[in-house]
Design a protein around this motif. Structure first.
Motif, PDB file in Angstrom:
ATOM      1  N   UNK A  11       0.837  -1.206   0.000  1.00  0.00           N
ATOM      2  CA  UNK A  11       0.000   0.000   0.000  1.00  0.00           C
ATOM      3  C   UNK A  11       0.872   1.256   0.000  1.00  0.00           C
ATOM      4  N   UNK A  12       1.901   1.272   0.849  1.00  0.00           N
ATOM      5  CA  UNK A  12       2.786   2.424   0.924  1.00  0.00           C
ATOM      6  C   UNK A  12       3.519   2.634  -0.401  1.00  0.00           C
ATOM      7  N   UNK A  13       3.961   1.553  -1.017  1.00  0.00           N
ATOM      8  CA  UNK A  13       4.639   1.640  -2.311  1.00  0.00           C
ATOM      9  C   UNK A  13       3.705   2.226  -3.369  1.00  0.00           C
ATOM     10  N   UNK A  14       2.487   1.727  -3.412  1.00  0.00           N
ATOM     11  CA  UNK A  14       1.522   2.234  -4.397  1.00  0.00           C
ATOM     12  C   UNK A  14       1.254   3.720  -4.192  1.00  0.00           C
ATOM     13  N   UNK A  15       1.112   4.144  -2.949  1.00  0.00           N
ATOM     14  CA  UNK A  15       0.876   5.560  -2.660  1.00  0.00           C
ATOM     15  C   UNK A  15       2.059   6.417  -3.118  1.00  0.00           C
TER      16      UNK A  15
END
Length: 186
Positions: free
Chosen positions: A175-179
């Motif tokens: 999730x953090x990577x996608x953001x």
């Protein structure tokens, strides 16, 4: 006094050039600048911090033989701290030595705490604290330390993701990577 001022005046920009190269992940290119700064101003603690950073990163990322680099980390970090115990960078140098060379993780945590006490806005102190906490399997604290580092210096977008991966919080890391990828300038 005049000679000291002239030397420091010359050493500071050279140190800063080395630091810029180091932050650009050009560790090898940073070395001559750090060495030159220590030659121009042998009592300039930050120049010794630069050398400690060079040797530590080189050993950690496989660019230098640890058998040769780690004794240099020990020497340069101790020299830095001896020259200026009030510089948070010198405590980070010692924490790196404790973490990489000596594996004295609790001492590394004490040194990062001292660096943070001296400069609460020093992102690198929180980053090294996070890495040390990872070594101790204290993952929630590690993630929190990296979140603080990330708030202080968002230029390193991947450290928090690595802390999440080490903690095996894969969904959070994804999730953090996608953001971050969405937020990157195109």
């Amino acid at each position: 006094t005049e000679i000291y001022t002239l030397s420091l005046h010359d050493a500071l920009p050279i140190y800063l050039q080395g630091r810029d190269l180091w932050w650009e992940n050009d560790n090898d290119a940073s070395l001559p600048y750090f060495k030159k700064a220590t030659e121009l101003q042998p009592d300039y603690a930050l120049a010794w911090f630069g050398l400690s950073s060079y040797y530590g990163a080189g050993a950690m990322f496989g660019q230098l033989d640890p058998r040769q680099a780690l004794p240099q980390v020990d020497f340069t970090s101790q020299k830095c701290l001896q020259l200026d115990p009030s510089a948070s960078e010198c405590h980070i140098a010692m924490a790196g030595d404790d973490l990489l060379s000596k594996w004295t993780f609790e001492e590394a945590l004490r040194e990062t705490s001292r660096a943070i006490e001296l400069d609460p806005k020093y992102a690198e102190a929180y980053e090294l604290r996070s890495r040390t906490l990872q070594a101790l399997n204290r993952h929630d604290e590690s993630i929190q330390a990296y979140k603080t580092a990330d708030e202080l210096n968002p230029a390193d977008p991947w450290g928090l993701i690595i802390a999440l991966l080490v903690a095996r919080r894969y969904d959070d890391a994804l999730t953090n990577t996608q953001q971050r990828v969405v937020a990157m300038p195109r």
